[in-house]
Design a protein around this motif. Structure first.
Motif, PDB file in Angstrom:
ATOM      1  N   SER A 104      41.111  56.131  44.114  1.00  0.00           N
ATOM      2  CA  SER A 104      40.165  55.391  44.950  1.00  0.00           C
ATOM      3  C   SER A 104      39.731  56.213  46.157  1.00  0.00           C
ATOM      4  O   SER A 104      38.533  56.268  46.483  1.00  0.00           O
ATOM      5  CB  SER A 104      40.813  54.078  45.412  1.00  0.00           C
ATOM      6  N   VAL A 105      40.678  56.884  46.821  1.00  0.00           N
ATOM      7  CA  VAL A 105      40.346  57.670  48.013  1.00  0.00           C
ATOM      8  C   VAL A 105      39.568  58.933  47.636  1.00  0.00           C
ATOM      9  O   VAL A 105      38.573  59.277  48.281  1.00  0.00           O
ATOM     10  CB  VAL A 105      41.631  58.029  48.786  1.00  0.00           C
ATOM     11  N   ASP A 107      43.063  46.082  45.461  1.00  0.00           N
ATOM     12  CA  ASP A 107      43.892  46.192  46.657  1.00  0.00           C
ATOM     13  C   ASP A 107      43.657  47.479  47.441  1.00  0.00           C
ATOM     14  O   ASP A 107      44.157  47.625  48.564  1.00  0.00           O
ATOM     15  CB  ASP A 107      45.374  46.069  46.294  1.00  0.00           C
ATOM     16  N   GLU A 108      42.897  48.426  46.880  1.00  0.00           N
ATOM     17  CA  GLU A 108      42.621  49.681  47.571  1.00  0.00           C
ATOM     18  C   GLU A 108      41.171  49.800  48.023  1.00  0.00           C
ATOM     19  O   GLU A 108      40.764  50.840  48.536  1.00  0.00           O
ATOM     20  CB  GLU A 108      42.968  50.867  46.658  1.00  0.00           C
ATOM     21  N   ARG A 109      40.410  48.732  47.841  1.00  0.00           N
ATOM     22  CA  ARG A 109      38.970  48.811  48.148  1.00  0.00           C
ATOM     23  C   ARG A 109      38.692  49.024  49.627  1.00  0.00           C
ATOM     24  O   ARG A 109      37.780  49.756  49.999  1.00  0.00           O
ATOM     25  CB  ARG A 109      38.267  47.542  47.650  1.00  0.00           C
ATOM     26  N   LYS A 146      40.259  49.484  41.912  1.00  0.00           N
ATOM     27  CA  LYS A 146      41.468  48.746  42.272  1.00  0.00           C
ATOM     28  C   LYS A 146      41.186  47.848  43.469  1.00  0.00           C
ATOM     29  O   LYS A 146      40.867  48.330  44.554  1.00  0.00           O
ATOM     30  CB  LYS A 146      42.606  49.713  42.596  1.00  0.00           C
ATOM     31  N   ALA A 201      40.539  50.612  51.863  1.00  0.00           N
ATOM     32  CA  ALA A 201      40.804  52.013  52.170  1.00  0.00           C
ATOM     33  C   ALA A 201      39.702  52.904  51.612  1.00  0.00           C
ATOM     34  O   ALA A 201      39.278  53.873  52.262  1.00  0.00           O
ATOM     35  CB  ALA A 201      42.162  52.423  51.603  1.00  0.00           C
ATOM     36  N   ALA A 202      39.231  52.568  50.419  1.00  0.00           N
ATOM     37  CA  ALA A 202      38.173  53.354  49.799  1.00  0.00           C
ATOM     38  C   ALA A 202      36.872  53.256  50.587  1.00  0.00           C
ATOM     39  O   ALA A 202      36.180  54.260  50.806  1.00  0.00           O
ATOM     40  CB  ALA A 202      37.959  52.889  48.359  1.00  0.00           C
ATOM     41  N   LEU A 238      45.692  53.455  53.260  1.00  0.00           N
ATOM     42  CA  LEU A 238      46.580  53.225  52.119  1.00  0.00           C
ATOM     43  C   LEU A 238      48.036  53.160  52.571  1.00  0.00           C
ATOM     44  O   LEU A 238      48.825  52.350  52.060  1.00  0.00           O
ATOM     45  CB  LEU A 238      46.412  54.337  51.083  1.00  0.00           C
ATOM     46  N   LEU A 292      48.683  49.825  53.995  1.00  0.00           N
ATOM     47  CA  LEU A 292      48.728  48.837  52.927  1.00  0.00           C
ATOM     48  C   LEU A 292      50.105  48.825  52.243  1.00  0.00           C
ATOM     49  O   LEU A 292      50.634  47.768  51.895  1.00  0.00           O
ATOM     50  CB  LEU A 292      47.623  49.150  51.902  1.00  0.00           C
ATOM     51  N   ARG A 293      50.669  49.998  52.061  1.00  0.00           N
ATOM     52  CA  ARG A 293      51.907  50.105  51.273  1.00  0.00           C
ATOM     53  C   ARG A 293      53.185  49.981  52.110  1.00  0.00           C
ATOM     54  O   ARG A 293      54.238  49.626  51.586  1.00  0.00           O
ATOM     55  CB  ARG A 293      51.895  51.428  50.517  1.00  0.00           C
ATOM     56  N   PRO A 315      45.539  59.266  45.017  1.00  0.00           N
ATOM     57  CA  PRO A 315      44.878  57.990  44.692  1.00  0.00           C
ATOM     58  C   PRO A 315      43.422  58.210  44.291  1.00  0.00           C
ATOM     59  O   PRO A 315      42.643  58.797  45.042  1.00  0.00           O
ATOM     60  CB  PRO A 315      44.984  57.198  46.001  1.00  0.00           C
TER      61      PRO A 315
END
Length: 394
Positions: A128-129, A349-351, A347, A353-354, A384, A387-388, A126
């Motif tokens: 973002s990570v 939806d990944e903020r 992204k 986690a980031a 993440l 989230l998934r 990912p």
């Protein structure tokens, strides 16, 4: 113009100038960070000179060969985010352990290029990570620029003004301009010098690597990930954007092999360039795409020349006052931090986690002898995963 136009010579003034500018920007922009990385890991001045020499040779020789064989401008660089990761280390690992981590990162890169399945998995990391970890590594250096400003207020303000103005007018020359201005001020202050015993030519000082799983997790794995995600993959994108079809596995394999060979001499990582590559792969570098590979060969030749005189070049930064070194490093990493922050928040939806990854990495936390970059990845991947795989209740 046809790519086979015979009227365009192989060697042009634009090819030489593009390679020269890319060398100045690539070396001058972040060599201060490489020196800081060596100092943070306990390397003495001769080992830091070896580090810079090995990196320049690792960039120059393979870059020349790959450009000639593949007939495309393959521009290599050292891992800037990797150097930041090393310079941020507070674990007191020792130079031999650090060299062992360099070997581990190089072997992981080599395997990624050698095994196609690993290459495909690597591209699914990912963004973002990975970007958040990079941002967490870089942010302390940019913040330190302002923390040391009270000690060098005039110099810090002046260099910041130079950076802002030149970045606006001639972006590629912002860091060389900052470096030039800093050396002028230090010269006027009579603060320019070299460490005792510094010779004229670069030297190689091999070290027997020491391997430890904690060091591999703290430095080796994060070094591999930030180099792959922030250097090698973007470097492939730059070549594709210029109209070439780079053999991804071969290039990643080659950079991994170069890293493994150079690691015992202190080189932390050789990889594809991104920003400097853009200076060498466009029509401004050479009007004929089929002959533009010569720019990569010239660029590699310049780095071999820099390696020849690596001792005094690195010595200038080794002897530099710590506050001035921090200011130059902070300014050099602003663009990289900006890109990392943009990518980590791209992204929606990944903020979360980031941000968790960024906070854990930037905190400098060390648990069980393992550094914060590893824990940042653990936290980010866990967030993440939640989230998934965990569905919220209605």
């Amino acid at each position: 113009m046809s790519i086979s136009e015979p009227s365009v010579p192989l060697l042009t003034p634009s090819a030489v100038s593009a390679a020269a500018v890319a060398t100045v920007v690539g070396f001058g922009g972040t060599v201060a960070l490489v020196v800081q990385a060596g100092q943070a890991l306990g390397a003495h001045p001769a080992q830091i000179v070896s580090m810079v020499t090995a990196l320049c040779l690792g960039i120059g020789v393979p870059g020349m060969v790959l450009s000639w064989r593949l007939r495309m401008p393959v521009v290599l660089a050292w891992s800037t985010p990797g150097a930041a990761l090393l310079a941020a280390s507070t674990l007191g690992l020792g130079w031999a352990n650090a060299v062992g981590a360099f070997v581990v990162a190089g072997v992981l890169m080599l395997l990624t290029g050698l095994l196609p399945v690993l290459g495909r998995l690597a591209q699914k990391i990912p963004a973002s990570v990975a970007s958040a970890m990079l941002a967490g590594v870089l942010s302390p250096f940019v913040l330190r620029l302002f923390k040391v400003a009270p000690d060098e207020l005039t110099l810090a303000a002046g260099l910041l003004a130079v950076f802002i103005v030149v970045r606006r007018l001639w972006p590629a020359w912002a860091l060389p301009a900052v470096l030039g201005a800093a050396f002028v001020v230090l010269m006027l202050r009579n603060q320019i010098g070299l460490p005792p015993g510094t010779g004229l030519f670069g030297t190689l000082s091999p070290v027997m690597p020491a391997f430890d799983w904690k060091v591999a997790a703290s430095l080796g794995l994060p070094l591999f990930l930030v180099t792959l995600a922030s250097q090698n993959l973007p470097g492939l994108v730059v070549l594709r954007a210029a109209g070439y079809a780079p053999p991804a596995n071969l290039l990643i394999l080659a950079t991994g092999l170069a890293s493994v060979i150079a690691a015992p001499f202190g080189a932390h990582g050789v990889n594809l360039a991104a920003i400097t590559a853009a200076l060498c792969t466009g029509p401004d570098a050479h009007p004929d795409p089929a002959r533009r590979w010569i720019v990569g060969v010239i660029y590699g030749g310049f780095y071999i020349l820099v390696a020849l005189f690596a001792a005094p070049l690195a010595g200038l930064f080794i002897a530099m006052p710590p506050a001035v070194l921090a200011i130059i490093t902070g300014l050099a990493l602003i663009a990289a931090l900006t890109g990392a922050l943009s990518a980590m928040l791209a992204k929606a939806d990944e903020r979360e986690a980031a941000v968790l990854t960024f906070a854990a990495t930037g905190s400098g936390i060390a648990l069980f002898g393992i550094g914060s970059a590893f824990w940042g990845l653990v936290v980010g991947f866990a967030a993440l995963g939640a989230l998934r795989w965990i569905r919220p209740k209605a």
